[in-house]
Design a protein around this motif. Structure first.
Motif, mmCIF file in Angstrom:
data_model
loop_
_atom_site.group_PDB
_atom_site.id
_atom_site.type_symbol
_atom_site.label_atom_id
_atom_site.label_comp_id
_atom_site.label_asym_id
_atom_site.label_seq_id
_atom_site.Cartn_x
_atom_site.Cartn_y
_atom_site.Cartn_z
ATOM 1 N N ILE A 161 5.645 -3.576 11.690
ATOM 2 C CA ILE A 161 5.928 -2.900 10.427
ATOM 3 C C ILE A 161 4.615 -2.393 9.853
ATOM 4 C CG2 ILE A 161 6.876 -3.130 8.102
ATOM 5 C CD1 ILE A 161 8.537 -5.493 9.161
ATOM 6 N N GLY A 162 4.553 -1.112 9.567
ATOM 7 C CA GLY A 162 3.345 -0.554 8.969
ATOM 8 C C GLY A 162 3.147 -1.046 7.550
ATOM 9 N N ASP A 163 1.978 -0.774 6.992
ATOM 10 C CA ASP A 163 1.686 -1.261 5.638
ATOM 11 C C ASP A 163 1.741 -0.152 4.594
ATOM 12 O OD1 ASP A 163 -0.563 0.149 6.308
ATOM 13 O OD2 ASP A 163 -1.984 -1.468 5.932
ATOM 14 N N THR A 164 2.185 1.041 4.977
ATOM 15 C CA THR A 164 2.266 2.147 4.033
ATOM 16 C C THR A 164 3.722 2.510 3.784
ATOM 17 O OG1 THR A 164 0.152 3.022 4.827
ATOM 18 C CG2 THR A 164 1.518 4.490 3.512
ATOM 19 N N PHE A 165 4.225 2.079 2.648
ATOM 20 C CA PHE A 165 5.602 2.370 2.254
ATOM 21 C C PHE A 165 5.597 3.439 1.155
ATOM 22 C CE2 PHE A 165 6.491 -1.430 4.544
ATOM 23 C CZ PHE A 165 7.839 -1.378 4.882
ATOM 24 N N HIS A 166 6.648 4.218 1.131
ATOM 25 C CA HIS A 166 6.758 5.325 0.187
ATOM 26 C C HIS A 166 8.062 5.213 -0.587
ATOM 27 C CE1 HIS A 166 3.614 7.211 2.705
ATOM 28 N NE2 HIS A 166 4.345 6.787 3.715
ATOM 29 N N PRO A 167 8.000 5.226 -1.922
ATOM 30 C CA PRO A 167 9.239 5.158 -2.701
ATOM 31 C C PRO A 167 10.102 6.396 -2.486
ATOM 32 C CG PRO A 167 7.289 4.713 -4.060
ATOM 33 C CD PRO A 167 6.796 5.251 -2.769
ATOM 34 N N MET A 198 0.846 -1.177 0.000
ATOM 35 C CA MET A 198 0.000 0.000 0.000
ATOM 36 C C MET A 198 0.888 1.236 0.000
ATOM 37 S SD MET A 198 -2.753 1.256 2.891
ATOM 38 C CE MET A 198 -3.746 -0.213 2.675
ATOM 39 N N PHE A 199 0.480 2.239 -0.758
ATOM 40 C CA PHE A 199 1.224 3.476 -0.802
ATOM 41 C C PHE A 199 0.321 4.624 -0.398
ATOM 42 C CE2 PHE A 199 3.376 0.722 -3.842
ATOM 43 C CZ PHE A 199 4.688 0.840 -3.419
ATOM 44 N N GLY A 200 0.888 5.631 0.224
ATOM 45 C CA GLY A 200 0.155 6.816 0.612
ATOM 46 C C GLY A 200 0.926 8.037 0.182
ATOM 47 N N PRO A 201 0.443 9.224 0.582
ATOM 48 C CA PRO A 201 1.182 10.438 0.264
ATOM 49 C C PRO A 201 2.595 10.352 0.827
ATOM 50 C CG PRO A 201 -0.977 10.940 1.174
ATOM 51 C CD PRO A 201 -0.771 9.483 1.373
ATOM 52 N N PRO A 202 3.589 10.734 0.053
ATOM 53 C CA PRO A 202 4.966 10.601 0.537
ATOM 54 C C PRO A 202 5.223 11.474 1.753
ATOM 55 C CG PRO A 202 4.881 11.899 -1.478
ATOM 56 C CD PRO A 202 3.518 11.332 -1.289
ATOM 57 N N PRO A 203 5.956 10.963 2.731
ATOM 58 C CA PRO A 203 6.295 11.765 3.901
ATOM 59 C C PRO A 203 7.353 12.789 3.539
ATOM 60 C CG PRO A 203 7.487 9.712 3.967
ATOM 61 C CD PRO A 203 6.602 9.656 2.746
ATOM 62 N N PRO A 204 7.481 13.837 4.317
ATOM 63 C CA PRO A 204 8.536 14.816 4.017
ATOM 64 C C PRO A 204 9.913 14.226 4.273
ATOM 65 C CG PRO A 204 7.456 15.325 6.108
ATOM 66 C CD PRO A 204 6.667 14.205 5.482
ATOM 67 N N VAL A 205 10.724 14.160 3.231
ATOM 68 C CA VAL A 205 12.120 13.747 3.355
ATOM 69 C C VAL A 205 12.932 14.946 2.871
ATOM 70 C CG1 VAL A 205 13.890 12.097 2.647
ATOM 71 C CG2 VAL A 205 11.534 11.325 2.978
ATOM 72 N N PRO A 206 13.217 15.870 3.770
ATOM 73 C CA PRO A 206 13.804 17.144 3.347
ATOM 74 C C PRO A 206 15.244 17.010 2.883
ATOM 75 C CG PRO A 206 13.740 17.022 5.733
ATOM 76 C CD PRO A 206 12.994 15.821 5.226
ATOM 77 N N ALA A 207 15.630 17.941 2.018
ATOM 78 C CA ALA A 207 17.018 18.073 1.610
ATOM 79 C C ALA A 207 17.673 19.104 2.519
ATOM 80 C CB ALA A 207 17.112 18.501 0.154
ATOM 81 N N VAL A 208 18.753 18.704 3.163
ATOM 82 C CA VAL A 208 19.459 19.590 4.086
ATOM 83 C C VAL A 208 20.812 19.937 3.480
ATOM 84 C CG1 VAL A 208 20.404 19.857 6.408
ATOM 85 C CG2 VAL A 208 18.302 18.523 6.060
ATOM 86 N N SER A 209 21.069 21.228 3.306
ATOM 87 C CA SER A 209 22.338 21.683 2.749
ATOM 88 C C SER A 209 23.372 21.841 3.863
ATOM 89 C CB SER A 209 22.146 23.024 2.034
ATOM 90 O OG SER A 209 23.405 23.573 1.663
ATOM 91 N N LEU A 210 24.581 21.325 3.609
ATOM 92 C CA LEU A 210 25.691 21.500 4.547
ATOM 93 C C LEU A 210 26.589 22.667 4.159
ATOM 94 C CD1 LEU A 210 26.793 17.812 5.284
ATOM 95 C CD2 LEU A 210 25.200 19.259 6.560
#
Length: 318
Positions: A216-222, A1-13
């Motif tokens: 383990i939840g059933d909602t994975f996000h690519p 099952m897929f859902g809305p993607p979670p926020p995976v932010p880009a962090v600049s160093l």
């Protein structure tokens, strides 16, 4: 099952010393939610990343009997393994091979893969530099001295457990969504993962509340594969060390539902607490334990404590 993607932010160093407070806030926010983030402006060029992947391809293209010269050692966890990781979550072996490396590991010769050792050691050194910055930020955020986690993961120490892993997922036809790597969390503290354009398959599942939570939840996000940005995730050890504040969430590598899944190469740098260091969170939610003991306990949970020994067909090629 897929859902809305979670926020995976880009962090600049970029401008790390001048922006350390802002960077720390961004890292912590990501680690407290998705448990994943990407790093950009990190100091490793696209050319350097591609050069390391090229060496990885050359290594994995060697005959099995050559790679088997440095077999996986369950005591050190170094060396070459082939379809030997059986996940408790799937009951089947991950469809991949890998080569585990530490600074003092045995290396392929220049006759086997030219410049492998020197290039890889330089690449590992850059991963160390990036890791030190991120771990310093997390140390301060957790209320520890800034060097607390870095001293605990000192790669110069004789009892260090930090490793780099070159990974090759073999191409497969009509895999129907099978697991190239089954559902799992990482055992150590902090993982730096390098991917390449078009070699997708990584999926993440946020929502874990405790480092002892096996549900383990059933909602994975690519999480698409892109050359350049480093995908970073929290491991079980750091989740426990932070009293569950920073999340080590489940993830997997999945084959395509329809059609051929091409070869996928990735490079993972696993920052892990030194074997004899005692870890305990600032709130002392859990009793103190050495990183070595914790590592063994979590490895047993995921793999039954060992890699399965599987005979290698010397005439086969990966």
């Amino acid at each position: 099952m897929f859902g809305p993607p979670p926020p995976v932010p880009a962090v600049s160093l970029k401008d790390f010393d001048a922006r350390k407070d802002d960077i720390t806030n961004e890292l912590v926010e990501a680690a407290e939610t998705a448990g994943f983030f990407t790093l950009i402006d990190h100091g490793i060029t696209i050319d350097e990343i591609n050069a390391q992947f090229a060496l990885s391809e050359q290594y994995f293209d060697l005959p099995h009997e050559v790679k088997g010269r440095i077999p996986h050692d369950i005591k050190t966890n170094n060396g070459w393994e082939y379809k030997s990781q059986i996940r408790q979550s799937t009951g089947t072996a991950d469809q991949k091979e890998s080569f585990w490396i530490r600074r003092d590991s045995e290396w392929p010769t220049d006759n086997e893969v030219s410049n492998f050792r020197d290039t890889t050691k330089r690449f590992m050194g850059k991963c160390e530099e990036i890791s030190r910055k991120v771990l310093a930020c997390f140390s301060v955020a957790l209320g520890f001295p800034e060097d607390h986690l870095n001293e605990a993961m000192d790669v110069e120490a004789a009892d260090n457990l930090t490793q780099m892993r070159l990974i090759h997922y073999m191409a497969s036809e009509n895999s129907l969504g099978t697991w190239r790597a089954g559902n799992h969390t990482d055992v150590g503290c902090l993982t730096l993962l390098f991917q390449r354009d078009g070699e997708d398959g990584l999926e993440i599942c946020p929502g874990r509340e405790s480092h002892n939570d096996h549900a383990i939840g059933d909602t994975f996000h690519p999480l698409p594969a892109v050359t350049g940005p480093i995908v970073v995730n929290i491991g079980d050890m750091l989740m426990a060390w932070s009293d569950d504040r920073l999340k080590a969430n489940f993830h997997r590598v999945r084959a395509k539902d329809v059609g051929k899944s091409p070869d996928r190469y990735s490079i993972a740098y696993f920052n892990t607490g030194r074997k004899n260091v005692i870890m305990q969170g600032p709130l002392k939610k859990y009793p103190p334990i050495t990183c070595g003991e914790y590592f063994l306990e979590k490895t047993e949970t995921q793999f039954g404590g060992t890699f399965r020994r599987q005979p290698v067909n010397a005439t086969a090629r990966a």
